[in-house]
Design a protein around this motif. Sequence first.
Motif, mmCIF file in Angstrom:
data_model
loop_
_atom_site.group_PDB
_atom_site.id
_atom_site.type_symbol
_atom_site.label_atom_id
_atom_site.label_comp_id
_atom_site.label_asym_id
_atom_site.label_seq_id
_atom_site.Cartn_x
_atom_site.Cartn_y
_atom_site.Cartn_z
ATOM 1 N N ALA A 179 3.718 -8.760 0.046
ATOM 2 C CA ALA A 179 2.890 -7.649 -0.422
ATOM 3 C C ALA A 179 3.442 -6.992 -1.689
ATOM 4 C CB ALA A 179 2.740 -6.614 0.683
ATOM 5 N N ALA A 180 4.760 -6.878 -1.810
ATOM 6 C CA ALA A 180 5.341 -6.238 -3.000
ATOM 7 C C ALA A 180 4.991 -7.029 -4.259
ATOM 8 C CB ALA A 180 6.853 -6.113 -2.850
ATOM 9 N N THR A 181 5.090 -8.339 -4.185
ATOM 10 C CA THR A 181 4.737 -9.190 -5.318
ATOM 11 C C THR A 181 3.238 -9.113 -5.589
ATOM 12 O OG1 THR A 181 6.542 -10.671 -4.714
ATOM 13 C CG2 THR A 181 4.962 -11.505 -6.299
ATOM 14 N N ALA A 182 2.451 -8.981 -4.537
ATOM 15 C CA ALA A 182 0.999 -8.877 -4.694
ATOM 16 C C ALA A 182 0.622 -7.654 -5.519
ATOM 17 C CB ALA A 182 0.323 -8.821 -3.332
ATOM 18 N N ARG A 183 1.291 -6.544 -5.270
ATOM 19 C CA ARG A 183 0.996 -5.323 -6.035
ATOM 20 C C ARG A 183 1.294 -5.519 -7.517
ATOM 21 N NH1 ARG A 183 2.759 -3.155 -1.231
ATOM 22 N NH2 ARG A 183 4.931 -3.019 -1.843
ATOM 23 N N VAL A 184 2.426 -6.116 -7.827
ATOM 24 C CA VAL A 184 2.808 -6.350 -9.224
ATOM 25 C C VAL A 184 1.861 -7.359 -9.874
ATOM 26 C CG1 VAL A 184 4.648 -7.169 -10.737
ATOM 27 C CG2 VAL A 184 5.215 -5.789 -8.747
ATOM 28 N N ALA A 185 1.525 -8.419 -9.148
ATOM 29 C CA ALA A 185 0.623 -9.445 -9.679
ATOM 30 C C ALA A 185 -0.759 -8.855 -9.954
ATOM 31 C CB ALA A 185 0.527 -10.615 -8.715
ATOM 32 N N HIS A 186 -1.232 -8.016 -9.053
ATOM 33 C CA HIS A 186 -2.550 -7.399 -9.238
ATOM 34 C C HIS A 186 -2.545 -6.473 -10.463
ATOM 35 C CE1 HIS A 186 -6.449 -5.714 -8.452
ATOM 36 N NE2 HIS A 186 -5.925 -4.499 -8.440
ATOM 37 N N ALA A 187 -1.453 -5.755 -10.654
ATOM 38 C CA ALA A 187 -1.351 -4.877 -11.827
ATOM 39 C C ALA A 187 -1.348 -5.692 -13.120
ATOM 40 C CB ALA A 187 -0.099 -4.010 -11.741
ATOM 41 N N ALA A 188 -0.713 -6.868 -13.093
ATOM 42 C CA ALA A 188 -0.633 -7.717 -14.288
ATOM 43 C C ALA A 188 -1.963 -8.409 -14.587
ATOM 44 C CB ALA A 188 0.465 -8.765 -14.117
ATOM 45 N N ALA A 189 -2.685 -8.790 -13.543
ATOM 46 C CA ALA A 189 -3.942 -9.524 -13.719
ATOM 47 C C ALA A 189 -4.988 -8.990 -12.749
ATOM 48 C CB ALA A 189 -3.700 -11.016 -13.491
ATOM 49 N N PRO A 190 -5.538 -7.817 -13.038
ATOM 50 C CA PRO A 190 -6.449 -7.168 -12.087
ATOM 51 C C PRO A 190 -7.747 -7.932 -11.830
ATOM 52 C CG PRO A 190 -6.363 -5.945 -14.147
ATOM 53 C CD PRO A 190 -5.321 -7.012 -14.228
ATOM 54 N N ASP A 191 -8.151 -8.811 -12.725
ATOM 55 C CA ASP A 191 -9.394 -9.563 -12.536
ATOM 56 C C ASP A 191 -9.191 -10.880 -11.788
ATOM 57 O OD1 ASP A 191 -10.843 -7.596 -13.835
ATOM 58 O OD2 ASP A 191 -10.554 -8.528 -15.800
ATOM 59 N N ALA A 192 -7.951 -11.273 -11.576
ATOM 60 C CA ALA A 192 -7.668 -12.524 -10.882
ATOM 61 C C ALA A 192 -7.843 -12.352 -9.376
ATOM 62 C CB ALA A 192 -6.240 -12.984 -11.181
ATOM 63 N N LEU A 193 -8.338 -13.402 -8.719
ATOM 64 C CA LEU A 193 -8.368 -13.394 -7.256
ATOM 65 C C LEU A 193 -6.929 -13.469 -6.772
ATOM 66 C CD1 LEU A 193 -11.252 -15.864 -6.344
ATOM 67 C CD2 LEU A 193 -11.275 -13.375 -6.278
ATOM 68 N N LEU A 194 -6.649 -12.842 -5.650
ATOM 69 C CA LEU A 194 -5.276 -12.771 -5.163
ATOM 70 C C LEU A 194 -5.226 -13.157 -3.692
ATOM 71 C CD1 LEU A 194 -2.369 -11.877 -5.942
ATOM 72 C CD2 LEU A 194 -3.010 -9.592 -5.176
ATOM 73 N N ALA A 195 -4.297 -14.035 -3.344
ATOM 74 C CA ALA A 195 -4.087 -14.410 -1.945
ATOM 75 C C ALA A 195 -2.632 -14.187 -1.601
ATOM 76 C CB ALA A 195 -4.453 -15.879 -1.726
ATOM 77 N N VAL A 196 -2.410 -13.552 -0.461
ATOM 78 C CA VAL A 196 -1.054 -13.315 0.028
ATOM 79 C C VAL A 196 -0.840 -14.203 1.238
ATOM 80 C CG1 VAL A 196 0.583 -11.619 0.900
ATOM 81 C CG2 VAL A 196 -1.150 -10.929 -0.763
ATOM 82 N N VAL A 197 0.143 -15.084 1.151
ATOM 83 C CA VAL A 197 0.476 -15.963 2.272
ATOM 84 C C VAL A 197 1.403 -15.184 3.181
ATOM 85 C CG1 VAL A 197 1.433 -18.187 2.960
ATOM 86 C CG2 VAL A 197 0.295 -17.951 0.748
ATOM 87 N N ASP A 198 0.856 -14.731 4.282
ATOM 88 C CA ASP A 198 1.614 -13.898 5.214
ATOM 89 C C ASP A 198 2.560 -14.773 6.025
ATOM 90 O OD1 ASP A 198 2.550 -11.979 6.894
ATOM 91 O OD2 ASP A 198 0.694 -11.747 8.015
ATOM 92 N N ASN A 199 3.839 -14.538 5.876
ATOM 93 C CA ASN A 199 4.840 -15.328 6.596
ATOM 94 C C ASN A 199 5.477 -14.525 7.723
ATOM 95 O OD1 ASN A 199 6.229 -17.703 7.048
ATOM 96 N ND2 ASN A 199 7.972 -17.065 5.820
ATOM 97 N N THR A 200 4.849 -13.438 8.109
ATOM 98 C CA THR A 200 5.429 -12.630 9.178
ATOM 99 C C THR A 200 5.118 -13.249 10.531
ATOM 100 O OG1 THR A 200 3.452 -11.258 9.267
ATOM 101 C CG2 THR A 200 5.247 -10.497 7.853
ATOM 102 N N ALA A 201 6.009 -13.050 11.454
ATOM 103 C CA ALA A 201 5.818 -13.592 12.797
ATOM 104 C C ALA A 201 4.785 -12.768 13.549
ATOM 105 C CB ALA A 201 7.137 -13.583 13.546
ATOM 106 N N ARG A 202 4.031 -13.435 14.401
ATOM 107 C CA ARG A 202 3.098 -12.727 15.274
ATOM 108 C C ARG A 202 3.906 -11.822 16.201
ATOM 109 N NH1 ARG A 202 0.454 -15.259 12.026
ATOM 110 N NH2 ARG A 202 -1.614 -16.058 12.325
ATOM 111 N N PRO A 203 3.309 -10.729 16.686
ATOM 112 C CA PRO A 203 4.059 -9.768 17.507
ATOM 113 C C PRO A 203 4.822 -10.396 18.663
ATOM 114 C CG PRO A 203 1.894 -8.909 17.006
ATOM 115 C CD PRO A 203 1.922 -10.325 16.467
ATOM 116 N N PHE A 204 4.241 -11.394 19.311
ATOM 117 C CA PHE A 204 4.935 -11.974 20.459
ATOM 118 C C PHE A 204 6.094 -12.890 20.052
ATOM 119 C CE2 PHE A 204 1.768 -15.130 19.479
ATOM 120 C CZ PHE A 204 2.384 -16.338 19.741
ATOM 121 N N LEU A 205 6.251 -13.154 18.735
ATOM 122 C CA LEU A 205 7.352 -13.998 18.266
ATOM 123 C C LEU A 205 8.444 -13.206 17.549
ATOM 124 C CD1 LEU A 205 5.444 -17.122 16.918
ATOM 125 C CD2 LEU A 205 6.794 -16.940 19.007
#
Length: 158
Positions: free
Chosen positions: A82-108
């Motif tokens: 998410a931190a990189t997503a904020r910076v990337a969005h500020a640099a290129a606000p018109d670009a589509l943005l996808a964040v690959v969530d690598n966090t573990a599910r709650p039960f993991l």
Amino acid sequence: MLTVRVSPADDARDRLAVAQAIEQHPLAGVLTATIAIGVDGPSPWRADDPAPRVAVVTSRGLLGRVQRAHLTVADAIVVTDAATARVAHAAAPDALLAVVDNTARPFLRGSTTSEAATAWDEVAHHPELARSLGAPVNTDMAHRIAEHAVELVIARGN
């Protein structure tokens, strides 16, 4: 045809794994785009690159001035936090943005990578349970990044 460029860096093995996953994607042979993995070196973009241009940012957090400048040319951007997503969005606000969530599910939470992989392997044998837990199709990060990159190519209009 997909054009995939990999910028050399400390995490070169990870970047090559992403490039390989993109090239092995079932839609790779029918899509036309340029995908740059890593934007922290010389410009990954060429004047004759097929559009859309998708940047894959493998570094986390703050992006340098050069990286942000390379992102301004991208039609879409894939990041891994998410931190990189904020910076990337500020640099290129018109670009589509996808964040690959690598966090573990709650039960993991609290489990090791090996334990999580074993758990997902077990869950995979029970389709109803897998759907309810939101089991990822592929837990390998390189393949998850590749899937997002290909989705952005399609979303930006192949």
